[in-house]
Design a protein around this motif. Sequence first.
Motif, PDB file in Angstrom:
ATOM      1  N   ALA A  72      69.420  94.431 117.786  1.00  0.00           N
ATOM      2  CA  ALA A  72      68.581  93.815 116.753  1.00  0.00           C
ATOM      3  C   ALA A  72      67.224  94.515 116.712  1.00  0.00           C
ATOM      4  CB  ALA A  72      68.395  92.336 117.036  1.00  0.00           C
ATOM      5  N   ASP A  73      66.652  94.571 115.536  1.00  0.00           N
ATOM      6  CA  ASP A  73      65.318  95.127 115.333  1.00  0.00           C
ATOM      7  C   ASP A  73      64.300  94.041 115.698  1.00  0.00           C
ATOM      8  OD1 ASP A  73      62.871  96.053 114.346  1.00  0.00           O
ATOM      9  OD2 ASP A  73      63.724  96.816 112.478  1.00  0.00           O
ATOM     10  N   GLY A 100      66.213  88.018 108.149  1.00  0.00           N
ATOM     11  CA  GLY A 100      66.407  89.385 108.634  1.00  0.00           C
ATOM     12  C   GLY A 100      66.843  90.317 107.514  1.00  0.00           C
ATOM     13  N   MET A 101      67.665  89.795 106.623  1.00  0.00           N
ATOM     14  CA  MET A 101      68.124  90.601 105.488  1.00  0.00           C
ATOM     15  C   MET A 101      66.969  90.910 104.537  1.00  0.00           C
ATOM     16  SD  MET A 101      71.798  88.880 104.703  1.00  0.00           S
ATOM     17  CE  MET A 101      72.888  88.483 106.053  1.00  0.00           C
ATOM     18  N   LYS A 112      61.604  99.910 105.239  1.00  0.00           N
ATOM     19  CA  LYS A 112      62.578 101.002 105.194  1.00  0.00           C
ATOM     20  C   LYS A 112      62.539 101.888 106.436  1.00  0.00           C
ATOM     21  CE  LYS A 112      63.897  99.765 101.137  1.00  0.00           C
ATOM     22  NZ  LYS A 112      65.052  98.960 100.990  1.00  0.00           N
ATOM     23  N   SER A 113      61.493 101.785 107.241  1.00  0.00           N
ATOM     24  CA  SER A 113      61.398 102.652 108.423  1.00  0.00           C
ATOM     25  C   SER A 113      62.307 102.128 109.537  1.00  0.00           C
ATOM     26  CB  SER A 113      59.958 102.717 108.918  1.00  0.00           C
ATOM     27  OG  SER A 113      59.523 101.452 109.345  1.00  0.00           O
ATOM     28  N   PRO A 114      62.942 103.043 110.254  1.00  0.00           N
ATOM     29  CA  PRO A 114      63.807 102.599 111.355  1.00  0.00           C
ATOM     30  C   PRO A 114      62.962 102.071 112.517  1.00  0.00           C
ATOM     31  CG  PRO A 114      63.660 104.989 111.336  1.00  0.00           C
ATOM     32  CD  PRO A 114      62.925 104.501 110.117  1.00  0.00           C
ATOM     33  N   PRO A 115      63.527 101.169 113.287  1.00  0.00           N
ATOM     34  CA  PRO A 115      62.771 100.643 114.432  1.00  0.00           C
ATOM     35  C   PRO A 115      62.628 101.711 115.522  1.00  0.00           C
ATOM     36  CG  PRO A 115      65.002  99.800 114.443  1.00  0.00           C
ATOM     37  CD  PRO A 115      64.842 100.563 113.166  1.00  0.00           C
ATOM     38  N   ARG A 116      61.556 101.624 116.275  1.00  0.00           N
ATOM     39  CA  ARG A 116      61.358 102.543 117.405  1.00  0.00           C
ATOM     40  C   ARG A 116      62.324 102.216 118.532  1.00  0.00           C
ATOM     41  NH1 ARG A 116      55.092 101.942 117.172  1.00  0.00           N
ATOM     42  NH2 ARG A 116      54.679 103.305 115.405  1.00  0.00           N
ATOM     43  N   ARG A 144      72.008  89.183 121.611  1.00  0.00           N
ATOM     44  CA  ARG A 144      72.504  87.915 122.152  1.00  0.00           C
ATOM     45  C   ARG A 144      71.401  86.893 122.419  1.00  0.00           C
ATOM     46  NH1 ARG A 144      76.094  90.254 126.846  1.00  0.00           N
ATOM     47  NH2 ARG A 144      74.234  91.564 126.864  1.00  0.00           N
ATOM     48  N   PRO A 145      70.286  87.262 123.059  1.00  0.00           N
ATOM     49  CA  PRO A 145      69.241  86.249 123.266  1.00  0.00           C
ATOM     50  C   PRO A 145      68.681  85.664 121.960  1.00  0.00           C
ATOM     51  CG  PRO A 145      68.940  88.057 124.801  1.00  0.00           C
ATOM     52  CD  PRO A 145      70.008  88.480 123.826  1.00  0.00           C
ATOM     53  N   PRO A 146      68.369  86.491 120.948  1.00  0.00           N
ATOM     54  CA  PRO A 146      67.881  85.891 119.698  1.00  0.00           C
ATOM     55  C   PRO A 146      68.927  85.002 119.005  1.00  0.00           C
ATOM     56  CG  PRO A 146      67.371  88.225 119.744  1.00  0.00           C
ATOM     57  CD  PRO A 146      68.235  87.948 120.917  1.00  0.00           C
TER      58      PRO A 146
END
Length: 132
Positions: free
Chosen positions: A3-4, A49-50, A57-61, A67-69
């Motif tokens: 997940a981001d 989240g959607m 538009k930038s990808p996460p670092r 599972r925890p979220p």
Amino acid sequence: MQADPRALRFAATVTAVVLALVLITDSVWLLAAQTAVFALGAVGASPYGMVFKGIVKSPPRELEDARPPRFAQLVGLAFALAALVGHATQIAPLALGATAAALFAAFLNAAFGFCLGCETYLIIRRLLPAAR
């Protein structure tokens, strides 16, 4: 699944705003909508989240374990359902208390990046080796 973390914090912010509005307006319909969002989030399909993915538009670092979220969303769902039961049975302390508890957890994540449900998940995993 990953997940981001930015999307998770965005979702927590929107959730906190929605739950604050529930407390201010006493809207059972808004609470029901948030309950549905929690249910969707628990299965990995959070509408918030959607929306975040559509805006950013930038990808996460980095990514984190989803599972925890998801567990945190399940906990939020339990509190939202309790709040709905409080509304349906006209037990105001249950309705207000459960909504306030969910709001508190969402606020902690939104403001400080501390996911109470995620931390609970990790504690349960450590205490119950069979849950791994």
